[in-house]
Write a protein that holds these residues in place. Structure first.
Motif, PDB file in Angstrom:
ATOM      1  N   THR A 121      -4.014  24.538 -28.447  1.00  0.00           N
ATOM      2  CA  THR A 121      -3.687  24.413 -27.026  1.00  0.00           C
ATOM      3  C   THR A 121      -2.175  24.549 -26.868  1.00  0.00           C
ATOM      4  O   THR A 121      -1.407  23.911 -27.586  1.00  0.00           O
ATOM      5  CB  THR A 121      -4.142  23.050 -26.490  1.00  0.00           C
ATOM      6  OG1 THR A 121      -5.564  22.941 -26.650  1.00  0.00           O
ATOM      7  CG2 THR A 121      -3.805  22.914 -25.007  1.00  0.00           C
ATOM      8  N   CYS A 122      -1.764  25.404 -25.918  1.00  0.00           N
ATOM      9  CA  CYS A 122      -0.346  25.685 -25.706  1.00  0.00           C
ATOM     10  C   CYS A 122       0.020  25.456 -24.246  1.00  0.00           C
ATOM     11  O   CYS A 122      -0.854  25.415 -23.372  1.00  0.00           O
ATOM     12  CB  CYS A 122      -0.031  27.128 -26.080  1.00  0.00           C
ATOM     13  SG  CYS A 122      -0.434  27.568 -27.785  1.00  0.00           S
ATOM     14  N   ASP A 123       1.327  25.336 -23.989  1.00  0.00           N
ATOM     15  CA  ASP A 123       1.771  25.234 -22.600  1.00  0.00           C
ATOM     16  C   ASP A 123       1.827  26.625 -21.989  1.00  0.00           C
ATOM     17  O   ASP A 123       1.424  27.614 -22.616  1.00  0.00           O
ATOM     18  CB  ASP A 123       3.115  24.506 -22.508  1.00  0.00           C
ATOM     19  CG  ASP A 123       4.259  25.265 -23.173  1.00  0.00           C
ATOM     20  OD1 ASP A 123       4.129  26.482 -23.435  1.00  0.00           O
ATOM     21  OD2 ASP A 123       5.306  24.638 -23.437  1.00  0.00           O
ATOM     22  N   GLN A 124       2.313  26.727 -20.748  1.00  0.00           N
ATOM     23  CA  GLN A 124       2.277  28.018 -20.061  1.00  0.00           C
ATOM     24  C   GLN A 124       3.189  29.060 -20.706  1.00  0.00           C
ATOM     25  O   GLN A 124       3.051  30.261 -20.460  1.00  0.00           O
ATOM     26  CB  GLN A 124       2.632  27.861 -18.586  1.00  0.00           C
ATOM     27  CG  GLN A 124       4.043  27.412 -18.306  1.00  0.00           C
ATOM     28  CD  GLN A 124       4.316  27.374 -16.817  1.00  0.00           C
ATOM     29  OE1 GLN A 124       3.411  27.578 -15.996  1.00  0.00           O
ATOM     30  NE2 GLN A 124       5.559  27.129 -16.439  1.00  0.00           N
ATOM     31  N   ASN A 125       4.104  28.606 -21.568  1.00  0.00           N
ATOM     32  CA  ASN A 125       4.982  29.527 -22.293  1.00  0.00           C
ATOM     33  C   ASN A 125       4.468  29.822 -23.698  1.00  0.00           C
ATOM     34  O   ASN A 125       5.173  30.425 -24.501  1.00  0.00           O
ATOM     35  CB  ASN A 125       6.394  28.962 -22.356  1.00  0.00           C
ATOM     36  CG  ASN A 125       7.011  28.812 -20.974  1.00  0.00           C
ATOM     37  OD1 ASN A 125       6.909  29.714 -20.144  1.00  0.00           O
ATOM     38  ND2 ASN A 125       7.631  27.674 -20.722  1.00  0.00           N
ATOM     39  N   LEU A 126       3.273  29.381 -23.977  1.00  0.00           N
ATOM     40  CA  LEU A 126       2.595  29.573 -25.260  1.00  0.00           C
ATOM     41  C   LEU A 126       3.245  28.770 -26.394  1.00  0.00           C
ATOM     42  O   LEU A 126       3.113  29.117 -27.560  1.00  0.00           O
ATOM     43  CB  LEU A 126       2.498  31.062 -25.629  1.00  0.00           C
ATOM     44  CG  LEU A 126       1.170  31.527 -26.242  1.00  0.00           C
ATOM     45  CD1 LEU A 126       0.016  31.243 -25.287  1.00  0.00           C
ATOM     46  CD2 LEU A 126       1.210  32.995 -26.593  1.00  0.00           C
ATOM     47  N   ASN A 127       3.924  27.705 -26.036  1.00  0.00           N
ATOM     48  CA  ASN A 127       4.441  26.777 -27.043  1.00  0.00           C
ATOM     49  C   ASN A 127       3.326  25.812 -27.442  1.00  0.00           C
ATOM     50  O   ASN A 127       2.638  25.269 -26.569  1.00  0.00           O
ATOM     51  CB  ASN A 127       5.628  25.981 -26.490  1.00  0.00           C
ATOM     52  CG  ASN A 127       6.807  26.862 -26.159  1.00  0.00           C
ATOM     53  OD1 ASN A 127       7.200  27.703 -26.957  1.00  0.00           O
ATOM     54  ND2 ASN A 127       7.379  26.681 -24.972  1.00  0.00           N
ATOM     55  N   PRO A 128       3.112  25.580 -28.739  1.00  0.00           N
ATOM     56  CA  PRO A 128       2.003  24.733 -29.194  1.00  0.00           C
ATOM     57  C   PRO A 128       2.081  23.305 -28.654  1.00  0.00           C
ATOM     58  O   PRO A 128       3.164  22.722 -28.582  1.00  0.00           O
ATOM     59  CB  PRO A 128       2.151  24.744 -30.719  1.00  0.00           C
ATOM     60  CG  PRO A 128       2.938  25.979 -31.025  1.00  0.00           C
ATOM     61  CD  PRO A 128       3.870  26.155 -29.865  1.00  0.00           C
ATOM     62  N   ILE A 129       0.921  22.770 -28.266  1.00  0.00           N
ATOM     63  CA  ILE A 129       0.816  21.374 -27.837  1.00  0.00           C
ATOM     64  C   ILE A 129      -0.003  20.580 -28.856  1.00  0.00           C
ATOM     65  O   ILE A 129       0.466  19.594 -29.410  1.00  0.00           O
ATOM     66  CB  ILE A 129       0.169  21.267 -26.437  1.00  0.00           C
ATOM     67  CG1 ILE A 129       1.034  21.968 -25.382  1.00  0.00           C
ATOM     68  CG2 ILE A 129      -0.048  19.802 -26.061  1.00  0.00           C
ATOM     69  CD1 ILE A 129       0.392  22.038 -24.017  1.00  0.00           C
ATOM     70  N   ALA A 130      -1.247  21.031 -29.103  1.00  0.00           N
ATOM     71  CA  ALA A 130      -2.114  20.322 -30.043  1.00  0.00           C
ATOM     72  C   ALA A 130      -3.254  21.234 -30.486  1.00  0.00           C
ATOM     73  O   ALA A 130      -3.766  22.015 -29.683  1.00  0.00           O
ATOM     74  CB  ALA A 130      -2.682  19.059 -29.404  1.00  0.00           C
ATOM     75  N   PRO A 131      -3.687  21.142 -31.758  1.00  0.00           N
ATOM     76  CA  PRO A 131      -4.835  21.935 -32.216  1.00  0.00           C
ATOM     77  C   PRO A 131      -6.150  21.321 -31.746  1.00  0.00           C
ATOM     78  O   PRO A 131      -6.223  20.115 -31.502  1.00  0.00           O
ATOM     79  CB  PRO A 131      -4.718  21.861 -33.743  1.00  0.00           C
ATOM     80  CG  PRO A 131      -4.037  20.554 -33.989  1.00  0.00           C
ATOM     81  CD  PRO A 131      -3.091  20.340 -32.839  1.00  0.00           C
ATOM     82  N   PHE A 132      -7.161  22.158 -31.609  1.00  0.00           N
ATOM     83  CA  PHE A 132      -8.504  21.687 -31.274  1.00  0.00           C
ATOM     84  C   PHE A 132      -9.128  21.129 -32.555  1.00  0.00           C
ATOM     85  O   PHE A 132      -9.476  21.870 -33.464  1.00  0.00           O
ATOM     86  CB  PHE A 132      -9.330  22.848 -30.727  1.00  0.00           C
ATOM     87  CG  PHE A 132     -10.743  22.482 -30.358  1.00  0.00           C
ATOM     88  CD1 PHE A 132     -10.996  21.604 -29.314  1.00  0.00           C
ATOM     89  CD2 PHE A 132     -11.823  23.031 -31.037  1.00  0.00           C
ATOM     90  CE1 PHE A 132     -12.303  21.272 -28.959  1.00  0.00           C
ATOM     91  CE2 PHE A 132     -13.125  22.706 -30.688  1.00  0.00           C
ATOM     92  CZ  PHE A 132     -13.362  21.823 -29.654  1.00  0.00           C
ATOM     93  N   ARG A 133      -9.249  19.816 -32.633  1.00  0.00           N
ATOM     94  CA  ARG A 133      -9.643  19.169 -33.880  1.00  0.00           C
ATOM     95  C   ARG A 133     -11.159  19.094 -34.088  1.00  0.00           C
ATOM     96  O   ARG A 133     -11.611  18.788 -35.193  1.00  0.00           O
ATOM     97  CB  ARG A 133      -9.046  17.755 -33.938  1.00  0.00           C
ATOM     98  CG  ARG A 133      -7.524  17.757 -33.891  1.00  0.00           C
ATOM     99  CD  ARG A 133      -6.934  16.396 -34.201  1.00  0.00           C
ATOM    100  NE  ARG A 133      -5.481  16.405 -34.042  1.00  0.00           N
ATOM    101  CZ  ARG A 133      -4.627  16.866 -34.940  1.00  0.00           C
ATOM    102  NH1 ARG A 133      -5.079  17.369 -36.059  1.00  0.00           N
ATOM    103  NH2 ARG A 133      -3.333  16.837 -34.717  1.00  0.00           N
ATOM    104  N   SER A 134     -11.933  19.347 -33.047  1.00  0.00           N
ATOM    105  CA  SER A 134     -13.386  19.202 -33.171  1.00  0.00           C
ATOM    106  C   SER A 134     -14.050  20.363 -33.895  1.00  0.00           C
ATOM    107  O   SER A 134     -15.223  20.280 -34.261  1.00  0.00           O
ATOM    108  CB  SER A 134     -14.015  19.045 -31.789  1.00  0.00           C
ATOM    109  OG  SER A 134     -13.555  17.870 -31.161  1.00  0.00           O
ATOM    110  N   ALA A 135     -13.314  21.465 -34.082  1.00  0.00           N
ATOM    111  CA  ALA A 135     -13.895  22.617 -34.772  1.00  0.00           C
ATOM    112  C   ALA A 135     -14.218  22.259 -36.209  1.00  0.00           C
ATOM    113  O   ALA A 135     -13.397  21.686 -36.919  1.00  0.00           O
ATOM    114  CB  ALA A 135     -12.927  23.789 -34.721  1.00  0.00           C
ATOM    115  N   MET A 136     -15.430  22.587 -36.647  1.00  0.00           N
ATOM    116  CA  MET A 136     -15.863  22.329 -38.023  1.00  0.00           C
ATOM    117  C   MET A 136     -17.085  23.183 -38.322  1.00  0.00           C
ATOM    118  O   MET A 136     -17.715  23.740 -37.409  1.00  0.00           O
ATOM    119  CB  MET A 136     -16.193  20.843 -38.217  1.00  0.00           C
ATOM    120  CG  MET A 136     -17.363  20.360 -37.379  1.00  0.00           C
ATOM    121  SD  MET A 136     -17.690  18.590 -37.558  1.00  0.00           S
ATOM    122  CE  MET A 136     -16.247  17.897 -36.762  1.00  0.00           C
TER     123      MET A 136
END
Length: 279
Positions: A121-136
């Motif tokens: 997940t990134c902000d509107q400038n495509l700077n990283p905020i947090a990864p989607f941790r539920s993927a498995m």
């Protein structure tokens, strides 16, 4: 093997440069990018056309009228010339090795019909905020798997030939069309999780997930799950009867609450471990 990058565009040209550049940076080079514009403004379409004009691997098409994401994405799959397809939203981007990683799997594991990874997940400038941790990694061949809670998410890629053996994507869906696709593909073979962050998901005011569509999204997802239950011929789930007709999101998601509980999650983990050992 050719890979088809499928882009459903509607008035997102302001963010498309990041998407465009991420495609050009792919380490896997046998790809095409198919863009279908859903009746954007003339200026929006002009920006996209000018940006891709020097690269013939990009193909640009237009809907005659605004038709919605279900229709647009269904058409994109039909237009794809590649054996493997994957959707990238025009306001998002993919990592340089995103296509290469999934193609390595499709080339070596013939029974794999779909791959997916993590997104950032990134902000509107495509700077990283947090990864989607539920993927498995999820278990294969489970008639009670409905991707709830969501584990299969971006970056999703799939075999076009196998997709054509399904009921195909529901063009009437305005939201939830991706979940509809994932569940139909899941029923046709193995799905493979790539434990890497290969997709940059931009959050901004104009994004579908960020506006007032969250309640609608919940409802559409419930309809997708209900249709999946019916397609699989399920009459009951965990001892509770599946309704004959769709009655609302609360009842459908209520049937799946047991999947959040610890005993179920332990059983699922054991099943996934055994599948990884014995194939």
């Amino acid at each position: 093997m050719k890979f088809s990058i499928l882009i459903a565009h509607y008035n997102n040209a302001i963010f498309f440069k990041d998407c465009f550049e991420s495609i050009l940076q792919q380490t896997y080079t046998d790809w095409e990018a198919v863009i279908l514009d859903d009746a954007s403004s003339e200026n929006e379409k002009k920006i996209i056309r000018e940006m891709i004009s020097d690269d013939k691997r990009f193909r640009f098409f237009e809907n005659e009228k605004n038709s919605g994401v279900g229709v647009t994405k269904s058409k994109l799959i039909e237009m794809a010339e590649g054996e493997i397809c994957g959707f990238v939203d025009p306001d998002d981007a993919i990592a340089p090795t995103a296509i290469q990683k999934c193609m390595e799997i499709f080339q070596t594991k013939k029974n794999t019909v779909l791959t997916y990874s993590r997104f950032m997940t990134c902000d509107q400038n495509l700077n990283p905020i947090a990864p989607f941790r539920s993927a498995m990694q999820v278990p294969s061949g489970d008639p009670y798997f409905f991707n709830f809670p969501i584990q299969i998410a971006h970056f999703v890629t799939f075999r076009k030939a196998v997709y054509e053996q399904t009921e195909k994507m529901n063009p009437n869906l305005k939201i939830g069309e991706d979940q509809d696709l994932y569940l139909k593909m899941y029923e046709k073979g193995n799905v493979q999780f790539i434990n890497e962050t290969n997709y940059l998901y931009r959050t901004h005011q104009g994004g579908i997930s960020q506006n007032d569509n969250k309640k609608k999204s919940h409802e559409y997802f419930a309809q997708v799950i209900f249709n999946t239950m019916k397609r699989r011929g399920l009459s009951s789930i965990n001892g509770k009867k599946v309704p004959e007709h769709y009655t609302g999101a609360d009842e459908i998601f209520g049937l799946l609450q047991y999947q959040h509980q610890l005993p179920f999650r332990i059983k699922k983990k054991i099943k996934i471990t055994l599948q990884s050992i014995f194939g």
